[in-house]
Design a protein around this motif. Structure first.
Motif, PDB file in Angstrom:
ATOM      1  N   ALA A   1     101.095  -1.428 -55.683  1.00 40.42           N
ATOM      2  CA  ALA A   1     102.423  -0.927 -55.320  1.00 40.42           C
ATOM      3  C   ALA A   1     103.057  -1.849 -54.289  1.00 40.42           C
TER       4      ALA A   1
ATOM      5  N   THR B   1     108.119 -12.336 -59.264  1.00 38.74           N
ATOM      6  CA  THR B   1     107.146 -11.677 -58.382  1.00 38.74           C
ATOM      7  C   THR B   1     107.421 -10.169 -58.315  1.00 38.74           C
ATOM      8  N   SER B   2     106.380  -9.399 -57.993  1.00 35.94           N
ATOM      9  CA  SER B   2     106.499  -7.946 -58.153  1.00 35.94           C
ATOM     10  C   SER B   2     107.491  -7.303 -57.176  1.00 35.94           C
TER      11      SER B   2
ATOM     12  N   VAL C   1     102.768 -16.286 -54.525  1.00 36.18           N
ATOM     13  CA  VAL C   1     102.899 -15.132 -53.632  1.00 36.18           C
ATOM     14  C   VAL C   1     101.588 -14.337 -53.634  1.00 36.18           C
TER      15      VAL C   1
ATOM     16  N   ASP D   1     104.183 -14.110 -59.415  1.00 31.84           N
ATOM     17  CA  ASP D   1     104.343 -15.547 -59.177  1.00 31.84           C
ATOM     18  C   ASP D   1     103.064 -16.069 -58.524  1.00 31.84           C
TER      19      ASP D   1
ATOM     20  N   LEU E   1      99.999  -5.479 -51.240  1.00 27.92           N
ATOM     21  CA  LEU E   1      98.578  -5.228 -50.977  1.00 27.92           C
ATOM     22  C   LEU E   1      98.337  -4.218 -49.858  1.00 27.92           C
TER      23      LEU E   1
ATOM     24  N   PRO F   1     105.737  -9.430 -63.420  1.00 28.64           N
ATOM     25  CA  PRO F   1     105.156  -8.237 -62.805  1.00 28.64           C
ATOM     26  C   PRO F   1     104.469  -7.271 -63.768  1.00 28.64           C
TER      27      PRO F   1
ATOM     28  N   ALA G   1     105.533  -1.645 -60.826  1.00 27.43           N
ATOM     29  CA  ALA G   1     106.921  -1.949 -61.193  1.00 27.43           C
ATOM     30  C   ALA G   1     106.963  -2.662 -62.538  1.00 27.43           C
TER      31      ALA G   1
ATOM     32  N   ASP H   1      99.261 -13.017 -62.153  1.00 23.06           N
ATOM     33  CA  ASP H   1     100.301 -11.978 -62.224  1.00 23.06           C
ATOM     34  C   ASP H   1     101.433 -12.354 -61.262  1.00 23.06           C
TER      35      ASP H   1
HETATM   36  C1  LIG Z   1      97.029 -10.241 -55.166  1.00 25.64           C
HETATM   37  S1  LIG Z   1      98.668  -9.678 -55.055  1.00 25.64           S
HETATM   38  C2  LIG Z   1      99.420 -10.648 -56.282  1.00 25.64           C
HETATM   39  C3  LIG Z   1     100.909 -10.671 -56.211  1.00 25.64           C
HETATM   40  C4  LIG Z   1     101.543 -11.445 -57.343  1.00 25.64           C
HETATM   41  N1  LIG Z   1     101.184 -12.832 -57.263  1.00 25.64           N
HETATM   42  C5  LIG Z   1     103.057 -11.293 -57.383  1.00 25.64           C
HETATM   43  O1  LIG Z   1     103.774 -12.291 -57.255  1.00 25.64           O
HETATM   44  O2  LIG Z   1     103.529 -10.173 -57.583  1.00 25.64           O
HETATM   45  C6  LIG Z   1      98.547  -8.078 -55.776  1.00 25.64           C
HETATM   46  C7  LIG Z   1      99.556  -7.133 -55.149  1.00 25.64           C
HETATM   47  O3  LIG Z   1     100.828  -7.384 -55.711  1.00 25.64           O
HETATM   48  C8  LIG Z   1     101.536  -6.184 -55.839  1.00 25.64           C
HETATM   49  N2  LIG Z   1     101.818  -5.977 -57.270  1.00 25.64           N
HETATM   50  C9  LIG Z   1     101.461  -6.757 -58.303  1.00 25.64           C
HETATM   51  N3  LIG Z   1     102.023  -6.318 -59.454  1.00 25.64           N
HETATM   52  C10 LIG Z   1     102.740  -5.222 -59.116  1.00 25.64           C
HETATM   53  C11 LIG Z   1     103.597  -4.336 -59.836  1.00 25.64           C
HETATM   54  N4  LIG Z   1     103.828  -4.507 -61.138  1.00 25.64           N
HETATM   55  N5  LIG Z   1     104.196  -3.331 -59.162  1.00 25.64           N
HETATM   56  C12 LIG Z   1     104.005  -3.166 -57.844  1.00 25.64           C
HETATM   57  N6  LIG Z   1     103.223  -3.973 -57.111  1.00 25.64           N
HETATM   58  C13 LIG Z   1     102.616  -4.997 -57.731  1.00 25.64           C
HETATM   59  C14 LIG Z   1     100.681  -5.071 -55.252  1.00 25.64           C
HETATM   60  O4  LIG Z   1     101.035  -4.944 -53.879  1.00 25.64           O
HETATM   61  C15 LIG Z   1      99.298  -5.658 -55.422  1.00 25.64           C
HETATM   62  O5  LIG Z   1      98.416  -5.102 -54.478  1.00 25.64           O
END
Ligand SMILES: C[S@@+](CC[C@H](N)C(=O)[O-])C[C@H]1O[C@@H](n2cnc3c(N)ncnc32)[C@H](O)[C@@H]1O
Length: 259
Positions: A221, A111-112, A86, A83, A164, A11, A193, A81
């Protein structure tokens, strides 16, 4: 056979990368990474790799880099980023690689939403509260199947996690209430996070929108809704209960105070 590795880097906190992912990045010849959500410290692990930022590329350009380099025998990593499975774009990439006879392997990452729940100090499933986590998103440009409308999913009153979607928080709240959550249901938002600038906002469905807007959080977020955030009550687990036997331990005789 040539191969591409789809690697989750976690994350944000560089220490949350897996050992397997780290070893691959150290050896990689070519790394295509998913833009700003990949911390610079993780890119520094790549000792010799040619780096490509995927955020400025389209699908065909990314595919061409993966294909050309895998076919010429290079160790190619597609770095995602969190996993890769996801809310990622893995399937379209792996299907196209396989059409070209290129194999792939997925290396999971943290994953986040798990980084968000850890930051909040939560257990997402609690006996006597809920045994279910629904992971979803709000609808905007990407459509959500009709059976997965937030108000439908909310009827279960389980723990709900939204990727998202923070910019659509007022819609989430409206739909969650329509689905049957009480206005007093706890809600939380974790921005970035595990990054140094992480922000945590907690409240209820009544006040979470105002609190999040006040912090001007519109992206990156995780939104979590559910009683597990602030349970009024819950049950202790059966696993460690002295009256409960399982494969590795017999119940203690509770009539004998010395046991
Ligand atoms: C395209 S998705 C990718 C998710 C990623 N594959 C995962 O497993 O976390 C991007 C979304 O993941 C979430 N996200 C990714 N990194 C984050 C973090 N460090 N803290 C909070 N939300 C995060 C947010 O909702 C962001 O809009």
């Amino acid at each position: 056979m040539s191969k591409v590795y789809f690697v989750g880097c976690g994350p944000g906190d560089p220490d949350l990368i897996t050992v397997k992912a780290k070893k691959l990045l150290q050896k990689a010849d070519v790394v295509v990474y998913s833009g700003s959500l990949i911390p610079p410290q993780i890119l520094k692990i790549c000792k010799k790799a040619e780096l490509h930022d995927a955020s400025g590329l389209v699908r065909e350009e990314i595919f061409e880099i993966l294909k050309k380099n895998a076919q010429s025998g290079k160790l190619v990593v597609r770095l995602h980023d969190g996993d890769p499975a996801v809310f990622g774009t893995v399937r379209e990439q792996t299907d196209n690689l396989q059409k070209e006879g290129i194999d792939f392997q997925i290396i999971p990452g943290v994953t986040s939403f798990l980084a968000a729940s850890a930051a909040l100090g939560l257990q997402l499933t609690l006996a006597g509260v809920t045994q279910t986590i629904i992971v979803t998103r709000a609808e905007k440009r990407t459509k959500v199947p009709s059976g997965e409308k937030i108000s439908e999913l909310a009827r279960h009153k389980s723990t709900m996690v939204f990727y998202l979607s923070v910019q659509l928080l007022s819609d989430i709240v409206k739909e969650a209430l329509r689905g049957g959550y009480l206005p007093t249901t706890p809600a939380a938002v974790v921005y970035r996070a595990s990054w140094p600038d992480q922000k945590i906002i907690t409240g209820t469905l009544q006040d979470i929108v105002k609190k999040v807007w006040a912090q001007k959080i519109t992206r990156t977020a995780i939104v979590i809704i559910g009683d597990v955030i602030q349970p009024k009550s819950y049950e202790y687990s059966k696993l460690y209960d002295k009256t409960f036997s399982h494969g590795y331990r017999k119940a203690k005789n509770t009539l004998d105070p010395t046991k």
